[in-house]
Motif scaffolding. Structure first.
Motif, mmCIF file in Angstrom:
data_model
loop_
_atom_site.group_PDB
_atom_site.id
_atom_site.type_symbol
_atom_site.label_atom_id
_atom_site.label_comp_id
_atom_site.label_asym_id
_atom_site.label_seq_id
_atom_site.Cartn_x
_atom_site.Cartn_y
_atom_site.Cartn_z
ATOM 1 N N MET A 160 23.142 39.923 -54.370
ATOM 2 C CA MET A 160 22.424 39.091 -55.336
ATOM 3 C C MET A 160 23.356 38.034 -55.917
ATOM 4 S SD MET A 160 19.178 40.335 -56.137
ATOM 5 C CE MET A 160 18.883 40.151 -57.889
ATOM 6 N N ALA A 161 24.545 38.470 -56.337
ATOM 7 C CA ALA A 161 25.487 37.549 -56.978
ATOM 8 C C ALA A 161 25.867 36.427 -56.016
ATOM 9 C CB ALA A 161 26.731 38.309 -57.448
ATOM 10 N N GLN A 162 26.128 36.782 -54.763
ATOM 11 C CA GLN A 162 26.521 35.747 -53.801
ATOM 12 C C GLN A 162 25.367 34.758 -53.585
ATOM 13 O OE1 GLN A 162 29.802 36.138 -53.373
ATOM 14 N NE2 GLN A 162 29.448 38.112 -54.347
ATOM 15 N N GLU A 163 24.138 35.281 -53.508
ATOM 16 C CA GLU A 163 23.000 34.399 -53.239
ATOM 17 C C GLU A 163 22.665 33.523 -54.443
ATOM 18 O OE1 GLU A 163 21.631 33.770 -50.409
ATOM 19 O OE2 GLU A 163 22.675 35.315 -49.265
ATOM 20 N N VAL A 164 22.833 34.064 -55.640
ATOM 21 C CA VAL A 164 22.647 33.240 -56.844
ATOM 22 C C VAL A 164 23.590 32.036 -56.769
ATOM 23 C CG1 VAL A 164 23.099 33.127 -59.329
ATOM 24 C CG2 VAL A 164 21.844 35.075 -58.381
#
Lengths: 587, 587
Positions: free
Chosen positions: B146-150
């Protein structure tokens, strides 16, 4: 949206387009009936034109504009008659048809230009204005890019970014902790992490295999220039690895960053023993952009009758290429430089290899032949200058190291756009402190001794313990330590011995690190890691010595944020809720 | 490297390869002379085999293994005779030729299985063992993704990730701050940020245009289940935008995450007025995975002689489809459910539209025709059940909202793999608090009133002020508020008026927010933003109600980290250095 385009994107291809822009008034120039406005936003500057044909209200509003007003304009993209090749939008300008003031501005206390006329304190107080200047915008954009590329690389290598807590436990070993009083648990405190060290080790015990985090760390130290109470680390840990695996993985990270941020291809990163770094460069973070190694000449100069050398534990020399023609004055200048308290030498001896033969300040005591031997040892050639210091070994090496860097500066050997990274390896595990008469961990208490030194690690002789080497390594670029790490202890018994050497009672070790020691009972894997100073990494890439410009809201040298005026007193209700009283002792 | 492959990567194609694996002993099974070991690491499980042909030392070491031992094995990849289709490595096993115990393990206090036998407290204390279980590994891997995609999305939209400070200034408005005593500035305190709100606004004033940060925030609140003293936000801000621009940008973020993390294509995200959410769903974060809207029937049931209705400010109903055949017992159960103190209704009235006509608990007071009118209003059809509550309007709406969710649960209308996002817009700017007799900002003191309500904002009538709507919005999915934000005030005068309404003296406003008010003097652009609760966003994507599994090291409901045993007392030297005394008042 208040705009159709940013101030950085219009080109000649947009000619005749009707556009809306919004931004800040950078500059206003009046030329007869024409007014030119440079409109600025994060993306660039676009020139606006108001002239005699403009509508009356446009002219009126324009005449009342000031620097840093926020405006919105509508108009048509025109080709400029005299183009500005220095900016990307220099081919065009906007003939303003409509203008709205979105917000006025008082006259800023300093100019918002690349080189501002504001002093440091003023610019810190009005940081929001200072941040409008290009150098700071570029610094923060670089930092953003660095962070994204760090994550891209580590993600591609199967690292998981895992957030560790900020409210942790105070552990007096190491630097001073910032603490956070707990209201719910009266009389108790959290601490802010100096680094997520124990948590990342716990994550390895938990089987996460590869962890990283770009994470804030906190140290309540007496501040020196360019130290911040909060700073950012790229924090990493891996399981089932040996030292060489970590060096290769993070050399890969450095390579990725140099390539993708600076478009610089790194050569292979050499490894240097800590002992060699001290011997040849007089410090553990050598700048190897240039050579000029230190040569020990103690044996060559002993028993010459020159008491300074005869009485010295150590004599060392460096050779400054092509400086054989240095004048008396230049050498005096260097002598004064090494005698400053920051360096602390009592004098400087030179040997010049000039056209008219060898000359030195110690001619009285040495034959030309002897001087030539020194020259040979330092690999000096005709036209070179040899500089010599002597005294206690470690201290003199360190002085020579500083002198070497100064010469590197004077001779222009330290270009900011040249990068010379290396690994320093095989650090000592401990440092002995004379004052407190005890060992301190050179890296930290979780660093593993080298397997071949484990016997000495269990010895009860200080001499043995002091000579234990660590599986520890630093990543150094251009004389700056950008990162450091180690293979960790993962054996409970070894860790207990480490705490013992560091003077922990078993009770203290248990109360502070019991959770880690407990974790080691349940199958801890071999592991190791590294942490990079992210602020410094960014500053290095930006070609700056100072980290402050690479932090959006830094604190000053007293740990104050002068923009928000913090720290500050809190009210008594808050103190009471926290079961605290302020109790300032007179000093 | 201690291994050539991970425990998740060997396939039938690797048959006959010599490999080295390292990991944890998950399970040991002995079948006659054969021993099967499941070796586990982050990436999977691989089966090891030791049999009568194995070397004696291999057999000996194997016989001494226990659960969670860390071992390294060398061996040959063989095809399994009976394959396991449930795991990716199920086609192969390793014939062990060499085995080394890297670390032993005590018997873990609970089983490391998907469904552990350990209680909550035990698993919190041994978090490093709990984190070895698949559900937690998957939760943290999801969070990483999630963090990488955000970041990928926001970076592609020209947002800059900028770190704001953690040591800031205490501002009593809002929740309670955690504070950090300053040693260097005796008697003064930093505060940990409840959010980077003012800093991100300052960044807009500084011209950064698009900012984001995945950032830790801190609130010293009395903890409820599933609240953490530190939590993580996706914090964003944009300049030169209106509300619709922000909604569209962050609908884009949600779309990107759903697509790239869950492979779910989002439909358009509907917008709902706050007033409608309260009216039809009885709450400001409706779960619209199912319909069952609330119908107001106050006027239909007034003056019927049924005093409960006659005296009620409000009567509302919901229609449970196909529940017309509910038994007496089922309805009693629902009645008990709404009478629980958490809901607080005094009773529940029903109308059944069964095969044998309309039946209700209010037959005495209403004709069939009147009941049919209620049925028409709630769009109930034959076979449906109508449930009715009455009382004070807001409270009753809220009860109906809760009952609606409970029915949704019972009727299986709230599947975790179905996602129904929406925006709630047009929130009131203020909430009136009866106890303290003042207005509070519903979002926060920097939220802009709607332009059409600015006159009421300057009115001195509480009635006017209370009816001002805000340019504020929440992002809601499946009845959970995942994010919220607003268009901010960027005008100094408007901001001053806001502080005035909130009861700040000019001095208090200046001392706490002077830096922001000052910044507004120098050309603040129109701006707005949003913040998402990252822990909750992750939990939602993981199909969980609880955020705790999505945080590597959460605190318990008393704000304690029971693994490291924090908070804890600190020693007197530390307190003295901080000019503090602990002063616990008896209660």
């Amino acid at each position: 949206m208040y705009r159709t385009h940013t101030c950085g994107e219009l080109r000649i291809q947009n000619k005749a387009n009707k556009v809306t822009l919004a931004g800040w008034v950078q500059r206003i120039r009046e030329l007869g009936a024409m007014t030119f406005i440079d409109l600025r936003d994060r993306y660039g500057i676009t020139q606006l034109v108001v002239d005699e044909k403009s509508a009356d209200d446009v002219k009126k509003i324009t005449s009342e504009l000031g620097r840093e007003f926020v405006i919105r304009v509508e108009g048509e993209v025109k080709e400029r008659s005299s183009k500005n090749t220095r900016i990307d939008t220099g081919d065009i300008e906007i003939a303003v048809e409509n203008i709205t003031v979105l917000n006025k501005s008082d006259l800023p206390p300093f100019t918002i230009e690349d080189n501002s006329d504001g002093g440091d304190d003023l610019r810190m107080k009005y940081r929001y204005l200072d941040l409008r200047r290009n150098p700071l915008k570029q610094a923060l954009a670089l930092r953003h890019k660095m962070a994204q590329e760090v994550r891209k690389y580590l993600d591609s290598q199967n690292f998981l970014e895992i957030e560790t807590p900020y409210l942790i436990k105070s552990t007096p070993e190491g630097a001073r902790d910032f603490v956070v009083p707990s209201r719910v648990n009266a009389g108790e405190f959290y601490a802010l992490p100096q680094s997520p060290q124990t948590f990342k080790q716990i994550l390895m015990v938990a089987g996460y295999d590869r962890y990283f985090q770009i994470v804030r760390c906190f140290r309540d130290e007496d501040l020196r220039a360019d130290r911040q109470p909060e700073f950012t680390q790229i924090d990493c840990e891996m399981s089932f690895v040996e030292q060489k695996d970590i060096l290769s993985m993070f050399e890969g990270l450095a390579r990725h960053l140099f390539k993708n941020v600076l478009n610089v291809e790194l050569d292979n990163v050499p490894q240097m023993l800590y002992a060699d770094a001290m011997k040849y460069y007089g410090c553990d973070k050598p700048d190897i952009r240039f050579d000029m190694k230190i040569s020990e000449i103690t044996e060559l100069v002993k028993n010459s009758g020159f008491s300074v050398f005869d009485n010295a534990e150590y004599t060392g020399a460096i050779c400054a290429k092509n400086c054989g023609a240095y004048t008396r004055r230049q050498i005096d200048e260097l002598t004064e430089w090494v005698k400053r308290p920051q360096i602390g030498a009592s004098g400087l001896i030179y040997i010049k290899l000039g056209e008219d033969g060898i000359k030195s300040s110690i001619d009285k005591f040495f034959t030309t032949e002897q001087l030539q031997k020194i020259a040979d040892k330092t690999e000096a050639q005709n036209g070179d200058l040899i500089l010599i210091l002597c005294g206690k070994k470690t201290k003199t090496q360190s002085m020579l190291g500083s002198l070497r860097l100064e010469l590197g500066n004077r001779l222009g050997l330290r270009a900011v756009n040249k990068f010379a990274p290396l690994w320093i390896v095989d650090f000592p595990l401990f440092e002995w402190d004379d004052e407190t008469q005890r060992f301190y961990a050179m890296h930290h208490p979780f660093t593993s001794p080298k397997p071949e030194d484990v016997n000495k690690f269990y010895s009860n002789k200080n001499e043995d313990i002091g000579s234990v080497n660590a599986n520890a390594y630093d990543f150094v670029v251009n004389g700056v330590e950008l990162g450091g790490g180690s293979i960790r202890i993962f054996d409970r018994k070894l860790q207990q011995r480490m705490f013992e050497i560091l003077g922990f009672t078993p009770e203290a070790a248990e109360s502070q690190f019991g959770f880690l020691m407990n974790a080691f009972k349940y199958g801890a894997p071999p592991h190791g890691g590294i942490a990079f100073g992210f602020d410094r990494f960014c500053a290095m890439f930006g070609g700056s010595d100072s980290i402050r410009d690479y932090i959006a809201f830094p604190k000053n040298n007293s740990g104050r944020d002068v923009m928000i005026d913090s720290p500050s007193p809190i009210d008594n209700v808050q103190l009471e809720e926290l079961s605290l009283k302020v109790d300032i002792k007179k000093k």
